[in-house]
Design a protein around this motif. Structure first.
Motif, PDB file in Angstrom:
ATOM      1  N   ASN A 191       0.843  -1.195   0.000  1.00 23.72           N
ATOM      2  CA  ASN A 191       0.000   0.000   0.000  1.00 23.72           C
ATOM      3  C   ASN A 191       0.882   1.251   0.000  1.00 23.72           C
ATOM      4  OD1 ASN A 191       0.701   0.727   2.702  1.00 23.72           O
ATOM      5  ND2 ASN A 191      -0.831  -0.706   3.475  1.00 23.72           N
ATOM      6  N   LYS A 192       0.259   2.393  -0.141  1.00 17.45           N
ATOM      7  CA  LYS A 192       0.992   3.656  -0.271  1.00 17.45           C
ATOM      8  C   LYS A 192       1.844   3.971   0.962  1.00 17.45           C
ATOM      9  CE  LYS A 192       0.340   8.519  -1.409  1.00 17.45           C
ATOM     10  NZ  LYS A 192      -0.608   9.558  -1.767  1.00 17.45           N
ATOM     11  N   ILE A 193       1.330   3.716   2.135  1.00 13.47           N
ATOM     12  CA  ILE A 193       2.069   4.012   3.367  1.00 13.47           C
ATOM     13  C   ILE A 193       3.314   3.127   3.470  1.00 13.47           C
ATOM     14  CG2 ILE A 193       1.967   3.917   5.893  1.00 13.47           C
ATOM     15  CD1 ILE A 193      -1.040   4.678   5.594  1.00 13.47           C
ATOM     16  N   ALA A 194       3.165   1.847   3.188  1.00 12.32           N
ATOM     17  CA  ALA A 194       4.305   0.936   3.240  1.00 12.32           C
ATOM     18  C   ALA A 194       5.340   1.304   2.178  1.00 12.32           C
ATOM     19  CB  ALA A 194       3.840  -0.499   3.050  1.00 12.32           C
ATOM     20  N   MET A 195       4.887   1.720   1.010  1.00  7.89           N
ATOM     21  CA  MET A 195       5.812   2.111  -0.059  1.00  7.89           C
ATOM     22  C   MET A 195       6.567   3.374   0.332  1.00  7.89           C
ATOM     23  SD  MET A 195       6.668   0.921  -3.007  1.00  7.89           S
ATOM     24  CE  MET A 195       8.360   1.428  -3.115  1.00  7.89           C
ATOM     25  N   GLN A 196       5.908   4.314   0.982  1.00 13.05           N
ATOM     26  CA  GLN A 196       6.574   5.537   1.440  1.00 13.05           C
ATOM     27  C   GLN A 196       7.645   5.196   2.475  1.00 13.05           C
ATOM     28  OE1 GLN A 196       6.133   8.680   0.224  1.00 13.05           O
ATOM     29  NE2 GLN A 196       7.821   9.317   1.524  1.00 13.05           N
ATOM     30  N   ARG A 197       7.321   4.302   3.404  1.00 12.04           N
ATOM     31  CA  ARG A 197       8.280   3.885   4.425  1.00 12.04           C
ATOM     32  C   ARG A 197       9.476   3.206   3.769  1.00 12.04           C
ATOM     33  NH1 ARG A 197       6.088  -0.424   6.855  1.00 12.04           N
ATOM     34  NH2 ARG A 197       4.285   0.829   7.399  1.00 12.04           N
ATOM     35  N   GLU A 198       9.233   2.357   2.795  1.00  8.85           N
ATOM     36  CA  GLU A 198      10.293   1.668   2.056  1.00  8.85           C
ATOM     37  C   GLU A 198      11.197   2.681   1.357  1.00  8.85           C
ATOM     38  OE1 GLU A 198      11.920  -2.093   0.562  1.00  8.85           O
ATOM     39  OE2 GLU A 198      10.533  -1.635   2.168  1.00  8.85           O
ATOM     40  N   PHE A 199      10.606   3.689   0.731  1.00  2.94           N
ATOM     41  CA  PHE A 199      11.382   4.731   0.056  1.00  2.94           C
ATOM     42  C   PHE A 199      12.258   5.484   1.057  1.00  2.94           C
ATOM     43  CE2 PHE A 199      11.778   9.234  -0.999  1.00  2.94           C
ATOM     44  CZ  PHE A 199      12.543   9.134  -2.154  1.00  2.94           C
ATOM     45  N   GLU A 200      11.681   5.882   2.172  1.00  7.08           N
ATOM     46  CA  GLU A 200      12.433   6.636   3.177  1.00  7.08           C
ATOM     47  C   GLU A 200      13.589   5.817   3.749  1.00  7.08           C
ATOM     48  OE1 GLU A 200       9.377   7.907   5.865  1.00  7.08           O
ATOM     49  OE2 GLU A 200       8.588   9.359   4.416  1.00  7.08           O
ATOM     50  N   ASN A 201      13.374   4.528   3.985  1.00 12.42           N
ATOM     51  CA  ASN A 201      14.439   3.659   4.477  1.00 12.42           C
ATOM     52  C   ASN A 201      15.564   3.535   3.459  1.00 12.42           C
ATOM     53  OD1 ASN A 201      13.032   3.213   6.837  1.00 12.42           O
ATOM     54  ND2 ASN A 201      12.177   1.274   6.167  1.00 12.42           N
ATOM     55  N   ASN A 202      15.208   3.363   2.194  1.00 18.90           N
ATOM     56  CA  ASN A 202      16.221   3.249   1.144  1.00 18.90           C
ATOM     57  C   ASN A 202      16.986   4.557   0.969  1.00 18.90           C
ATOM     58  OD1 ASN A 202      16.154   0.554  -0.495  1.00 18.90           O
ATOM     59  ND2 ASN A 202      14.042   0.996   0.088  1.00 18.90           N
ATOM     60  N   LEU A 203      16.305   5.682   1.060  1.00 19.83           N
ATOM     61  CA  LEU A 203      16.955   6.978   0.938  1.00 19.83           C
ATOM     62  C   LEU A 203      17.944   7.199   2.081  1.00 19.83           C
ATOM     63  CD1 LEU A 203      17.197   9.630  -0.590  1.00 19.83           C
ATOM     64  CD2 LEU A 203      15.266  10.494   0.755  1.00 19.83           C
ATOM     65  N   ALA A 204      17.580   6.806   3.291  1.00 18.62           N
ATOM     66  CA  ALA A 204      18.476   6.952   4.435  1.00 18.62           C
ATOM     67  C   ALA A 204      19.741   6.117   4.241  1.00 18.62           C
ATOM     68  CB  ALA A 204      17.756   6.540   5.712  1.00 18.62           C
ATOM     69  N   VAL A 205      19.605   4.906   3.776  1.00 15.61           N
ATOM     70  CA  VAL A 205      20.778   4.048   3.525  1.00 15.61           C
ATOM     71  C   VAL A 205      21.638   4.650   2.417  1.00 15.61           C
ATOM     72  CG1 VAL A 205      21.514   1.778   2.693  1.00 15.61           C
ATOM     73  CG2 VAL A 205      19.673   1.954   4.375  1.00 15.61           C
ATOM     74  N   TRP A 206      21.013   5.127   1.356  1.00 18.44           N
ATOM     75  CA  TRP A 206      21.764   5.741   0.251  1.00 18.44           C
ATOM     76  C   TRP A 206      22.564   6.946   0.750  1.00 18.44           C
ATOM     77  CZ3 TRP A 206      21.494  10.524  -2.246  1.00 18.44           C
ATOM     78  CH2 TRP A 206      22.221  10.609  -3.426  1.00 18.44           C
ATOM     79  N   LYS A 207      21.953   7.775   1.590  1.00 20.90           N
ATOM     80  CA  LYS A 207      22.641   8.970   2.100  1.00 20.90           C
ATOM     81  C   LYS A 207      23.828   8.603   2.984  1.00 20.90           C
ATOM     82  CE  LYS A 207      18.853  12.265   1.880  1.00 20.90           C
ATOM     83  NZ  LYS A 207      17.933  13.120   2.651  1.00 20.90           N
ATOM     84  N   MET A 208      23.786   7.467   3.671  1.00 24.06           N
ATOM     85  CA  MET A 208      24.908   7.033   4.508  1.00 24.06           C
ATOM     86  C   MET A 208      26.143   6.719   3.670  1.00 24.06           C
ATOM     87  SD  MET A 208      23.488   4.688   7.567  1.00 24.06           S
ATOM     88  CE  MET A 208      21.846   4.173   7.127  1.00 24.06           C
ATOM     89  N   ASN A 209      25.930   6.358   2.433  1.00 20.16           N
ATOM     90  CA  ASN A 209      27.039   5.975   1.550  1.00 20.16           C
ATOM     91  C   ASN A 209      27.531   7.137   0.693  1.00 20.16           C
ATOM     92  OD1 ASN A 209      27.302   3.222   2.299  1.00 20.16           O
ATOM     93  ND2 ASN A 209      25.395   2.804   1.224  1.00 20.16           N
ATOM     94  N   HIS A 210      27.001   8.341   0.886  1.00 21.58           N
ATOM     95  CA  HIS A 210      27.436   9.499   0.081  1.00 21.58           C
ATOM     96  C   HIS A 210      27.904  10.619   0.937  1.00 21.58           C
ATOM     97  CE1 HIS A 210      25.491   7.330  -3.155  1.00 21.58           C
ATOM     98  NE2 HIS A 210      26.180   8.102  -3.967  1.00 21.58           N
TER      99      HIS A 210
END
Length: 52
Positions: free
Chosen positions: A33-52
């Protein structure tokens, strides 16, 4: 652009190789659902930012 080999799967998405530059593409499953997809996006963005 072409989706490559499947390299992972979770409850919300499947992960595939993308092109040849160590990239991936994460595709949401139809049961998410939309809420779970938003949470997934935010988690992936946080991990990506840790590597940059």
């Amino acid at each position: 652009m072409k989706i490559g080999q499947k390299i992972g799967e979770g409850s919300c998405s499947e992960v595939f190789e993308w092109e040849n530059d160590n990239k991936i593409i994460k595709l949401a499953k139809s049961n998410i659902n939309k809420i779970a997809m938003q949470r997934e996006f935010e988690n992936n963005l946080a991990v990506w930012k840790m590597n940059h």
